[in-house]
Design a protein around this motif. Sequence first.
Motif, PDB file in Angstrom:
ATOM      1  N   GLU A 165      -3.806   2.697   0.850  1.00 27.65           N
ATOM      2  CA  GLU A 165      -4.121   1.267   0.871  1.00 27.65           C
ATOM      3  C   GLU A 165      -3.122   0.467   0.035  1.00 27.65           C
ATOM      4  OE1 GLU A 165      -7.311   3.575   2.323  1.00 27.65           O
ATOM      5  OE2 GLU A 165      -6.336   3.712   0.346  1.00 27.65           O
ATOM      6  N   GLU A 166      -2.714   1.017  -1.111  1.00 27.32           N
ATOM      7  CA  GLU A 166      -1.732   0.315  -1.946  1.00 27.32           C
ATOM      8  C   GLU A 166      -0.380   0.215  -1.250  1.00 27.32           C
ATOM      9  OE1 GLU A 166      -2.546   1.115  -6.598  1.00 27.32           O
ATOM     10  OE2 GLU A 166      -2.455   2.954  -5.383  1.00 27.32           O
ATOM     11  N   LEU A 167       0.037   1.291  -0.613  1.00 26.43           N
ATOM     12  CA  LEU A 167       1.304   1.259   0.100  1.00 26.43           C
ATOM     13  C   LEU A 167       1.249   0.285   1.272  1.00 26.43           C
ATOM     14  CD1 LEU A 167       2.246   5.059   0.206  1.00 26.43           C
ATOM     15  CD2 LEU A 167       2.825   3.362  -1.531  1.00 26.43           C
ATOM     16  N   ARG A 211       8.037  -9.170  11.296  1.00 25.25           N
ATOM     17  CA  ARG A 211       6.946  -9.166  12.278  1.00 25.25           C
ATOM     18  C   ARG A 211       5.806 -10.056  11.772  1.00 25.25           C
ATOM     19  NH1 ARG A 211       7.966  -5.138  15.956  1.00 25.25           N
ATOM     20  NH2 ARG A 211       9.464  -3.530  15.307  1.00 25.25           N
ATOM     21  N   SER A 212       5.737 -11.238  12.328  1.00 22.42           N
ATOM     22  CA  SER A 212       4.736 -12.209  11.868  1.00 22.42           C
ATOM     23  C   SER A 212       3.318 -11.814  12.243  1.00 22.42           C
ATOM     24  CB  SER A 212       5.054 -13.593  12.445  1.00 22.42           C
ATOM     25  OG  SER A 212       5.054 -13.557  13.868  1.00 22.42           O
ATOM     26  N   ASP A 213       3.175 -10.885  13.192  1.00 17.83           N
ATOM     27  CA  ASP A 213       1.830 -10.496  13.623  1.00 17.83           C
ATOM     28  C   ASP A 213       1.292  -9.284  12.858  1.00 17.83           C
ATOM     29  OD1 ASP A 213       3.597  -8.653  14.645  1.00 17.83           O
ATOM     30  OD2 ASP A 213       2.678  -8.543  16.644  1.00 17.83           O
ATOM     31  N   THR A 214       1.963  -8.883  11.793  1.00 18.02           N
ATOM     32  CA  THR A 214       1.502  -7.733  11.007  1.00 18.02           C
ATOM     33  C   THR A 214       0.192  -8.066  10.296  1.00 18.02           C
ATOM     34  OG1 THR A 214       3.783  -7.063  10.613  1.00 18.02           O
ATOM     35  CG2 THR A 214       2.122  -6.103   9.181  1.00 18.02           C
ATOM     36  N   THR A 215      -0.750  -7.133  10.367  1.00 18.02           N
ATOM     37  CA  THR A 215      -2.027  -7.284   9.664  1.00 18.02           C
ATOM     38  C   THR A 215      -2.342  -5.990   8.941  1.00 18.02           C
ATOM     39  OG1 THR A 215      -3.355  -6.450  11.511  1.00 18.02           O
ATOM     40  CG2 THR A 215      -2.899  -8.831  11.463  1.00 18.02           C
ATOM     41  N   ALA A 216      -3.279  -6.078   8.001  1.00 19.01           N
ATOM     42  CA  ALA A 216      -3.722  -4.884   7.278  1.00 19.01           C
ATOM     43  C   ALA A 216      -4.321  -3.874   8.245  1.00 19.01           C
ATOM     44  CB  ALA A 216      -4.731  -5.273   6.207  1.00 19.01           C
ATOM     45  N   GLN A 217      -5.018  -4.361   9.244  1.00 19.33           N
ATOM     46  CA  GLN A 217      -5.654  -3.471  10.208  1.00 19.33           C
ATOM     47  C   GLN A 217      -4.609  -2.712  11.028  1.00 19.33           C
ATOM     48  OE1 GLN A 217      -6.450  -6.728   9.766  1.00 19.33           O
ATOM     49  NE2 GLN A 217      -8.377  -6.363   8.645  1.00 19.33           N
ATOM     50  N   LYS A 218      -3.566  -3.397  11.444  1.00 15.97           N
ATOM     51  CA  LYS A 218      -2.507  -2.742  12.209  1.00 15.97           C
ATOM     52  C   LYS A 218      -1.783  -1.692  11.364  1.00 15.97           C
ATOM     53  CE  LYS A 218      -1.516  -6.423  15.540  1.00 15.97           C
ATOM     54  NZ  LYS A 218      -0.496  -7.377  16.043  1.00 15.97           N
ATOM     55  N   ALA A 220      -3.035  -0.049   8.820  1.00 18.14           N
ATOM     56  CA  ALA A 220      -3.954   1.060   8.572  1.00 18.14           C
ATOM     57  C   ALA A 220      -4.046   1.997   9.766  1.00 18.14           C
ATOM     58  CB  ALA A 220      -5.337   0.522   8.221  1.00 18.14           C
ATOM     59  N   ALA A 221      -3.758   1.480  10.955  1.00 17.66           N
ATOM     60  CA  ALA A 221      -3.866   2.287  12.169  1.00 17.66           C
ATOM     61  C   ALA A 221      -2.631   3.156  12.417  1.00 17.66           C
ATOM     62  CB  ALA A 221      -4.095   1.381  13.373  1.00 17.66           C
ATOM     63  N   ALA A 261       5.586   3.924   9.403  1.00 19.96           N
ATOM     64  CA  ALA A 261       6.642   3.004   9.835  1.00 19.96           C
ATOM     65  C   ALA A 261       6.461   1.623   9.227  1.00 19.96           C
ATOM     66  CB  ALA A 261       6.645   2.905  11.356  1.00 19.96           C
ATOM     67  N   GLY A 262       5.258   1.321   8.772  1.00 13.60           N
ATOM     68  CA  GLY A 262       4.986   0.017   8.172  1.00 13.60           C
ATOM     69  C   GLY A 262       5.252  -0.056   6.685  1.00 13.60           C
TER      70      GLY A 262
END
Length: 410
Positions: A165-167, A211-218, A220-221, A261-262
């Motif tokens: 989660e920190e990374l 990537r402006s559409d990056t989210t925490a959920q993406k 994490a997946a 990759a994120g």
Amino acid sequence: MDAYILDAVRTPRARAKPGKGALSGLHPQELLAQTLKQLPLRTSVDVADVDDVVVGCVSQVEAQGANIARNAVLAAGWPISVPAFSLNRFCGSGLQALSLAAMGVASGAQRLVVAGGVEQMSRYGLNADGGGTDGGNEALRGRFFQVPQGISADLIATLEGFTREELDAFGLRSQQLAVRAQAEGRFDKGLFPVVDPRTGEVLLSADDPPRSDTTAQKLAALAPSFVKLGEQVAGPRGETLDALALAAYPRAGAVRHLHTAGTASGIADGAGAVLVASRDYLRAHGLRARARVRAVSAVGSDPVLMLTGPALAARKALDAAGLKPRDVDLWEINEAFAAVVLQTARALELDLARVNVNGGAIALGHPLGATGSILVGTALDELERSDRSLALVTLCTSGGQAVAAVLERV
């Protein structure tokens, strides 16, 4: 150190997609040559005065071989009297070029030097020279088995106790800050549009990786990137790469594969250049510098853990400048992996609010030999934009090394 930066310029960074990336069709000499051409346009210096051109490039093969620095000088149309050479300190090459330029000028041996870097990773990706981490030297492997950087990054995260989660949070931060910086024009001062030399068509005018559409959920997946790599058998007795890493650091217990990759730098095409002058040259030509190079450093660190050198290099440069970490207003710590920046910040007790305030290589890409010179320009632009004084730029490298430079706004 009496060395001054007149200006810094760079190309936009392009995603390194063979045949598809915006800069993938350009010859790497041309990528650097167009960068060099910008310096006299921005500073009005006579390029015939340049004593040397020092260029970082990691994969010096084929089109990036043949001393790309010298050939780029010729391709730029500069006088044949201007010499140039290429160097390779892996990911720190662009900043090492600045260090050599600053040392040459500060020593009095030179008055005007260009430091830069270039890497076209759409053509020459990781390990393009075939050397791997250690050149295949079995005798060396008996002393240090240098596992790939991804394994090292995950080992650092394991030893430091960083969570996935920190990374991920750091990876998201990089994307968000880079997108904001781009929208606010924070990169515009140092950028120039790269063009097709045959048609004049603009190939790229802004960094294309964020990537402006990056989210925490993406984030994490995303699956961890180096699990299968860690399972590869590589040791002389059938050990896996994970096992070889643990042989050096048994206290880790197990390598927790956390980077994705994120949370790792993306490969990219790009080039950058910095013009360094002596005080005498500035006075003789009535020029004003943007910054002074206060100190530079290079260090060796553990070649297995590999990526923990930035804190050591930063301290060495700060000691040379008579400064403490708390004195630095802005930090540019190359985002090879999220754990590298977090480990460096922890070791130096840094406030992350002063670190990579416009994102980094996780969002913007890492054109290996060019990144150091690019980060110098990023730091200078942000010092001026935010009206601050001191910046420190540092990068880790393969083989357990790191470089750093302390810059003071003039």
